[in-house]
Scaffold this active site. Structure first.
Site, PDB file in Angstrom:
ATOM      1  N   TRP A 477      -9.588   4.808  -4.789  1.00 28.46           N
ATOM      2  CA  TRP A 477      -9.664   3.583  -3.994  1.00 28.46           C
ATOM      3  C   TRP A 477      -8.344   3.413  -3.254  1.00 28.46           C
ATOM      4  O   TRP A 477      -7.319   3.109  -3.852  1.00 28.46           O
ATOM      5  CB  TRP A 477      -9.929   2.404  -4.918  1.00 28.46           C
ATOM      6  CG  TRP A 477     -10.052   1.058  -4.269  1.00 28.46           C
ATOM      7  CD1 TRP A 477      -9.347   0.552  -3.237  1.00 28.46           C
ATOM      8  CD2 TRP A 477     -10.966   0.021  -4.667  1.00 28.46           C
ATOM      9  NE1 TRP A 477      -9.741  -0.729  -2.949  1.00 28.46           N
ATOM     10  CE2 TRP A 477     -10.727  -1.085  -3.818  1.00 28.46           C
ATOM     11  CE3 TRP A 477     -11.936  -0.093  -5.663  1.00 28.46           C
ATOM     12  CZ2 TRP A 477     -11.439  -2.278  -3.941  1.00 28.46           C
ATOM     13  CZ3 TRP A 477     -12.641  -1.279  -5.779  1.00 28.46           C
ATOM     14  CH2 TRP A 477     -12.405  -2.351  -4.926  1.00 28.46           C
ATOM     15  N   ASP A 478      -8.369   3.596  -1.941  1.00 26.72           N
ATOM     16  CA  ASP A 478      -7.152   3.515  -1.141  1.00 26.72           C
ATOM     17  C   ASP A 478      -7.096   2.194  -0.379  1.00 26.72           C
ATOM     18  O   ASP A 478      -8.098   1.484  -0.244  1.00 26.72           O
ATOM     19  CB  ASP A 478      -7.086   4.698  -0.169  1.00 26.72           C
ATOM     20  CG  ASP A 478      -5.666   5.135   0.137  1.00 26.72           C
ATOM     21  OD1 ASP A 478      -4.732   4.355  -0.110  1.00 26.72           O
ATOM     22  OD2 ASP A 478      -5.491   6.267   0.632  1.00 26.72           O
ATOM     23  N   ASP A 550       2.721   8.344  -1.990  1.00 29.80           N
ATOM     24  CA  ASP A 550       2.274   9.410  -1.098  1.00 29.80           C
ATOM     25  C   ASP A 550       3.308  10.526  -0.999  1.00 29.80           C
ATOM     26  O   ASP A 550       3.050  11.542  -0.351  1.00 29.80           O
ATOM     27  CB  ASP A 550       1.977   8.845   0.293  1.00 29.80           C
ATOM     28  CG  ASP A 550       0.595   8.228   0.381  1.00 29.80           C
ATOM     29  OD1 ASP A 550      -0.225   8.453  -0.530  1.00 29.80           O
ATOM     30  OD2 ASP A 550       0.324   7.506   1.361  1.00 29.80           O
TER      31      ASP A 550
END
Length: 740
Positions: A477-478, A550
């Site tokens: 889930w981003d 990230d």
């Protein structure tokens, strides 16, 4: 675990005591938070009542109460304008009138057990007792419940507030913090926060506590990359094993504020809650507002002990316990840094065959699987698979993955929408944003209005079809874009304040989590928000693990992990082995170093398997085999920092009975002929046991604890045959187990 004597309440377990009192004006005053005391005896209470500081130069609370002032009191829930001029916990207004609140004690009740409720993230546990104190402001017709929860196994106190309008007029709540902790005599203490930016989240930041106000916060609609809700207050000379520490966190994922204020008498007020900036909540008669829960921790034995308590609390009382079964936590392969948007069914299936051969367990298709999604500038909000990439259908692809005995995962960004999709053309009012002609846009996308239940239902129905079609096992889930111009057409149409947008939005996120988990309880959801932009206890309530950044560079993850584990357990840290040179830093790092750092937490892979040598594939298979045998240790073992500085990281995990441990030693730079031998004391082992190191050397626990394990990081610089490391950025892991 809760007792009342006279006007004093004592919450206690085997580790801590938390004591507060009913002050003479009816407010609640803090007395003590720290190491467990037996009880408050009658003469202790008399002593506390007799010797109360009377600060000079202060406004007195009332002409009827002599020298009593709130300025020098430790308070549970301070309010402005009642002889206290510090940071207030609450601000309520009625039309143009500012309320100077005066909540006075009425009654209390105790409730045992605390159920897990998916409606909103909270702590839970059968070993809990909750004390609810009822307070009333008679003149302003407001009732306030202050809730305190204590568990029998953790050095933590959980606080929350519920406010009720018992009058006949609507009021507006402009601030309602979750909890406050006040401490005396704090001139030599430091504030520790977890700060950074995208690609370098949650780095440890230490600053002295000075007179005045120091805060960290977010107004992004999420807890954010820049700051984290977790804060820590420690003595300056605190070490890994010594020193008192107080810490605070918030079970919440939206806008927050955490901080400390020191007054003129070196009294520190620690607070945490919803950020009051751009917050307003309308409270009509008989309506209530409840805050997220704040958690306050205590450690008397330094940083490692504090990490024990935060990790235990989150694993046992926030994350769903079913995920402690490591068989439900697969080793994943993620397609993102392998293929980005450049893939089709054949390319994915070819990769999946290699994934299976190497021993990985879950194949995750990241961004790019849905219609026309060939870059990050379109198609969000249209969750239909791309027929060009999956000509046989996504259902057929899913069956092929499952037939390989692999789990399947898929990436979603449920909260976002691209400008060109049919959903937005049909419902432009579902966009979150002010109806100005100019709107900010980030990453080519907008944020959906999750304060609107219809929006949530639409997105859920789209996702649900994919889940059923693929028999999905795993969701990433981003959330890659923060909220700007926070405005909801839905709230406008329902005559609600636009100051409610941020909180209602994050409540909507929780509602979508609840829908998915309720209907598909076995799906593992990994949280992600541009990496680590929403790494908080609210997300961990629903997602047992989070993509921490990230930035997948192994050596950068060292700094991210050492900050994160102050407030969050190792089990929550998703750790992927990626390519060298790294895609974010272009840094080259040995595969062994990437592995020796990456096995701490939830292991995964994200690199092109076709570019690996035979030897590299063998190493991956060997590491995966080791990890599967030791997964419980690597995720749920006690995490211990041994030493840290700019160039060296030494840490370890050890199981409960101290029969198994893994020690990681990392050197950022090689130093020729620095020392012929050095030893690392393993104080966490049992000195009454014998241990075998790397299945080679048998050594007593007493020796390892008092003298140490030989440091395997050796670089001679002249005769390479005596060198263990051969280049910078090298990590070595040592496996230690009890020898019987």
């Amino acid at each position: 675990m809760i007792e009342k004597k006279d006007n004093f309440f004592h919450l206690y377990n085997k580790k801590i005591s938390y004591i507060f009192e009913i002050l003479e004006n009816g407010h609640l005053g803090q007395v003590y938070f720290g190491k467990r005391v037996s009880k408050l005896w009658e003469y202790d209470i008399c002593y506390l009542k007799k010797y109360k500081n009377k600060a000079a130069g202060t406004v007195k609370y009332s002409k009827d109460m002599g020298n009593f002032t709130l300025a020098d009191q430790l308070q549970e829930y301070p309010v402005y304008g009642t002889s206290d001029f510090g940071m207030s916990a609450i601000d309520v207004r009625c039309e143009s009138e500012i309320y100077y609140l005066d909540f006075q004690y009425q009654d209390y009740k105790v409730k045992r057990y605390k159920k897990r409720n998916l409606d909103f993230p909270t702590s839970y546990g059968n070993n809990a007792e909750t004390l609810s104190i009822e307070l009333l402001d008679v003149e302003r017709n407001l009732k306030l419940w202050q809730n305190f929860t204590i568990f029998d196994d953790t050095a933590a106190i959980v606080k929350s507030i519920k406010l009720e309008n018992v009058g006949e007029k609507k009021v507006n709540v402009n601030k309602c913090l979750s909890g406050v902790l006040e401490l005396r005599n704090m001139p030599n203490h430091e504030l520790v926060t977890l700060d950074g930016a995208w690609l370098r989240e949650r780095h440890i930041n230490i600053r002295p506590i000075k007179h005045g106000l120091t805060t960290v916060s977010s107004l992004k609609g999420a807890s954010g990359h820049q700051h984290n809700p977790f804060i820590m207050i420690k003595e300056k000379d605190t070490t890994l094993e010594t020193g008192e520490i107080y810490a605070a966190n918030l079970i919440y994922s939206g806008n927050f504020i955490s901080g400390v204020e020191m007054d003129e008498w070196d009294k520190a007020r620690i607070f945490v809650g919803i950020n009051p900036e751009y917050f307003e909540w309308g409270l009509s008669p008989k309506e209530t507002f409840s805050t997220p829960e704040a958690v306050f921790f205590y450690s008397e034995n330094g940083i490692n002990s504090l990490m024990d308590e935060t990790s235990l609390f989150v694993n046992e009382h926030v994350i769903d316990k079913k995920w402690q079964d490591v068989t439900k936590r697969p080793i994943v392969f993620n397609s993102w840094e392998t293929m980005y948007f450049d893939f089709d069914e054949k390319k994915l299936l070819d990769a999946a065959k290699e994934v299976k051969k190497l021993g990985m367990e879950c194949f995750v298709i990241d961004d790019g699987w849905f219609e026309n999604r060939n870059d990050d500038r379109n198609s969000l909000g249209n969750w239909k698979y791309d027929i060009n990439k999956f000509p046989n259908g996504l259902k057929s692809f899913s069956k092929k993955i499952h037939d390989m005995n692999l789990k399947l995962g898929i990436w979603f960004e449920p909260e976002m929408v691209s400008p060109n999709v049919e959903l937005l053309k049909k419902h432009p009012e579902w966009l979150l944003g002010h109806p100005y002609s100019r709107k900010a846009i980030g990453r080519g996308q907008y944020v959906l209005d999750f304060s609107n239940p219809m929006v949530i239902e639409e997105i859920y129905n789209q996702i649900k079809k994919i889940i059923i079609m693929t028999n999905l096992d795993y969701i990433k889930w981003d959330m890659n874009r923060n909220i700007t111009e926070a405005y909801s057409a839905y709230l406008h149409d329902n005559d609600r304040s636009q100051g409610e947008v941020f909180h209602r939005y994050i409540c909507g996120v929780y509602t979508l989590y609840k829908k998915i988990i309720s209907d598909f309880p076995d799906i593992l959801i990994e949280g992600c928000a541009g990496g680590g932009g929403r790494y908080d206890l609210g997300i961990l309530f629903y997602s047992p693990q989070i993509w921490p950044s990230d930035n997948s560079d192994a050596t950068e993850r060292l700094d991210i992990l050492t900050g994160t584990v102050l407030g969050y357990p190792l089990s929550s840290f998703s750790s992927h082995i990626t390519a060298s040179p790294n895609h974010q830093t272009n840094r080259r790092t040995m595969l062994s170093t990437r592995h020796n750092i990456g096995i701490f937490g939830a292991l995964g892979y994200e690199l092109d398997l076709n570019k690996l040598s035979t030897q590299e594939k063998k190493e991956i298979k060997d590491v995966i085999s080791f990890y599967k045998k030791n997964q419980e240790l690597m995720m749920y073992g006690r995490f211990i920092k041994l030493t840290t500085n700019d160039d060296v990281y030494n840490w370890a995990v050890v199981n409960k009975d101290k029969s198994e441990a893994v020690v990681m030693i990392f050197n950022r730079k090689i130093k020729p002929n620095s020392t012929p031998k050095s030893y690392l004391k393993l104080h966490f082992l049992d000195e009454g046991k014998k241990y075998i190191i790397n299945d080679t050397d048998i050594v007593s626990g007493e020796f390892l604890k008092k003298y140490g394990m030989e440091n395997p990081i050796v670089f001679n610089g002249i005769n390479q045959q005596y060198s263990v490391v051969t280049e910078d950025l090298q990590a070595i892991c040592v496996k230690i187990r009890e020898y019987k």
